[in-house]
Scaffold this motif. Structure first.
Motif, PDB file in Angstrom:
ATOM      1  N   LEU A  76      39.109  11.534  22.333  1.00 22.44           N
ATOM      2  CA  LEU A  76      38.451  10.824  23.436  1.00 22.44           C
ATOM      3  C   LEU A  76      39.205   9.546  23.788  1.00 22.44           C
ATOM      4  O   LEU A  76      39.326   9.193  24.964  1.00 22.44           O
ATOM      5  N   ILE A  77      39.709   8.861  22.789  1.00 24.25           N
ATOM      6  CA  ILE A  77      40.503   7.660  23.040  1.00 24.25           C
ATOM      7  C   ILE A  77      41.742   8.004  23.857  1.00 24.25           C
ATOM      8  O   ILE A  77      42.113   7.276  24.795  1.00 24.25           O
ATOM      9  N   ASP A  78      42.386   9.108  23.537  1.00 24.29           N
ATOM     10  CA  ASP A  78      43.557   9.539  24.310  1.00 24.29           C
ATOM     11  C   ASP A  78      43.190   9.720  25.789  1.00 24.29           C
ATOM     12  O   ASP A  78      43.991   9.431  26.682  1.00 24.29           O
ATOM     13  N   GLU A  79      41.977  10.187  26.039  1.00 21.11           N
ATOM     14  CA  GLU A  79      41.536  10.458  27.408  1.00 21.11           C
ATOM     15  C   GLU A  79      41.346   9.178  28.221  1.00 21.11           C
ATOM     16  O   GLU A  79      41.349   9.215  29.461  1.00 21.11           O
ATOM     17  N   LEU A  80      41.222   8.048  27.556  1.00 15.29           N
ATOM     18  CA  LEU A  80      41.029   6.783  28.266  1.00 15.29           C
ATOM     19  C   LEU A  80      42.246   6.394  29.093  1.00 15.29           C
ATOM     20  O   LEU A  80      42.152   5.553  29.994  1.00 15.29           O
ATOM     21  N   GLY A  81      43.377   7.006  28.806  1.00 13.48           N
ATOM     22  CA  GLY A  81      44.583   6.734  29.584  1.00 13.48           C
ATOM     23  C   GLY A  81      44.793   7.690  30.740  1.00 13.48           C
ATOM     24  O   GLY A  81      45.810   7.619  31.435  1.00 13.48           O
ATOM     25  N   SER A  82      43.827   8.560  30.978  1.00 15.32           N
ATOM     26  CA  SER A  82      43.948   9.542  32.049  1.00 15.32           C
ATOM     27  C   SER A  82      44.011   8.870  33.420  1.00 15.32           C
ATOM     28  O   SER A  82      43.404   7.825  33.643  1.00 15.32           O
ATOM     29  N   GLU A  83      44.717   9.498  34.355  1.00 16.94           N
ATOM     30  CA  GLU A  83      44.744   9.010  35.728  1.00 16.94           C
ATOM     31  C   GLU A  83      43.463   9.359  36.475  1.00 16.94           C
ATOM     32  O   GLU A  83      43.189   8.792  37.533  1.00 16.94           O
ATOM     33  N   ARG A  84      42.683  10.291  35.935  1.00 19.77           N
ATOM     34  CA  ARG A  84      41.451  10.712  36.595  1.00 19.77           C
ATOM     35  C   ARG A  84      40.299   9.798  36.192  1.00 19.77           C
ATOM     36  O   ARG A  84      39.983   9.653  35.013  1.00 19.77           O
ATOM     37  N   ALA A  85      39.658   9.201  37.176  1.00 14.65           N
ATOM     38  CA  ALA A  85      38.574   8.254  36.893  1.00 14.65           C
ATOM     39  C   ALA A  85      37.437   8.916  36.129  1.00 14.65           C
ATOM     40  O   ALA A  85      36.893   8.330  35.187  1.00 14.65           O
ATOM     41  N   GLN A  86      37.076  10.136  36.515  1.00 16.98           N
ATOM     42  CA  GLN A  86      35.967  10.799  35.826  1.00 16.98           C
ATOM     43  C   GLN A  86      36.312  11.074  34.368  1.00 16.98           C
ATOM     44  O   GLN A  86      35.433  11.005  33.494  1.00 16.98           O
TER      45      GLN A  86
END
Length: 222
Positions: A76-86
């Protein structure tokens, strides 16, 4: 080797996460959460990033909370760097539900000030859940930098996050009542009013703050 019945059911559930019918996706998320398996965490997180229905996203979050935090939280922490706001918003929301403080260092100032209101709101909620004891004043200062931001719903979210920190926010709020921006001053006064009287309601607190500003006082005497 042939898959067990449980493996087959879970595999079918993962396929169901991509169904066009939201009720099928909901049941699929329930099935995966009922029989948690770390192999499916990434699929759940990926679906969170694109799922259009709120109630299905909530079930996906629940399914993720059913997995071991030691496995789910780093992904989940890795996902915090996603370009997608959602993707960022849902990852933050899920981290707040898991409540594992190993995620705290990932709640950065950049996320707290994210340009997307929903991401920022999720970051505020996660931050007040995960903040280590003793670091509340620093968090209050970071949150207060967002005072006056956005529409009423966003402002209410920020007020609730600040209030969740307790009276440690008072010095920061009082400093904000001298800000040049009238929206910041109004929001700060309204938040203090809500801290003292949670039953008042946000709209009432805002209107009271406007009256106080019109009178030229923050109402802090005594």
């Amino acid at each position: 080797m042939a898959m067990s019945t449980q493996d087959t059911d879970t595999f079918g559930a993962l396929q169901g996460l991509e169904a066009s019918d939201a009720s099928v996706r909901l049941r699929a998320a329930l099935a995966v959460g009922t029989a948690p398996d770390p192999a499916y965490i990434e699929e759940l997180i990926e679906r969170c990033a694109i799922e259009p229905e709120f109630y299905v996203r909530e079930m996906l979050t629940w399914a993720l909370t059913r997995h071991s935090a030691s496995t789910a939280v780093p992904k989940l922490i890795d996902e915090l760097g996603s370009e997608r706001a959602q993707a960022r918003s849902q990852a933050l929301h899920t981290l707040s539900k898991i409540g594992d403080r190993q995620a705290w260092p990932a709640i950065t100032g950049e996320l707290l000030a994210d340009a997307d209101d929903e991401v920022a709101r999720s970051a505020w909620r996660a931050a007040v859940v995960l903040v280590p004891e003793g670091e509340e004043p620093e968090l209050a200062a970071e949150l207060a930098a967002q005072l006056g931001r956005g529409e009423r719903e966003t402002q209410l979210s920020l007020s609730r996050a600040l209030i969740a920190l307790g009276e440690v926010i008072l010095p920061t709020l009082r400093a904000a009542t001298t800000a040049l921006d009238p929206d910041v001053r109004t929001h700060a006064i309204a938040t203090e009013r809500l801290l003292r009287d949670p039953e008042a309601g946000f709209e009432f607190a805002v209107e009271e703050a406007k009256r106080i500003m019109a009178l030229g006082t923050t109402g802090q005497e005594g």
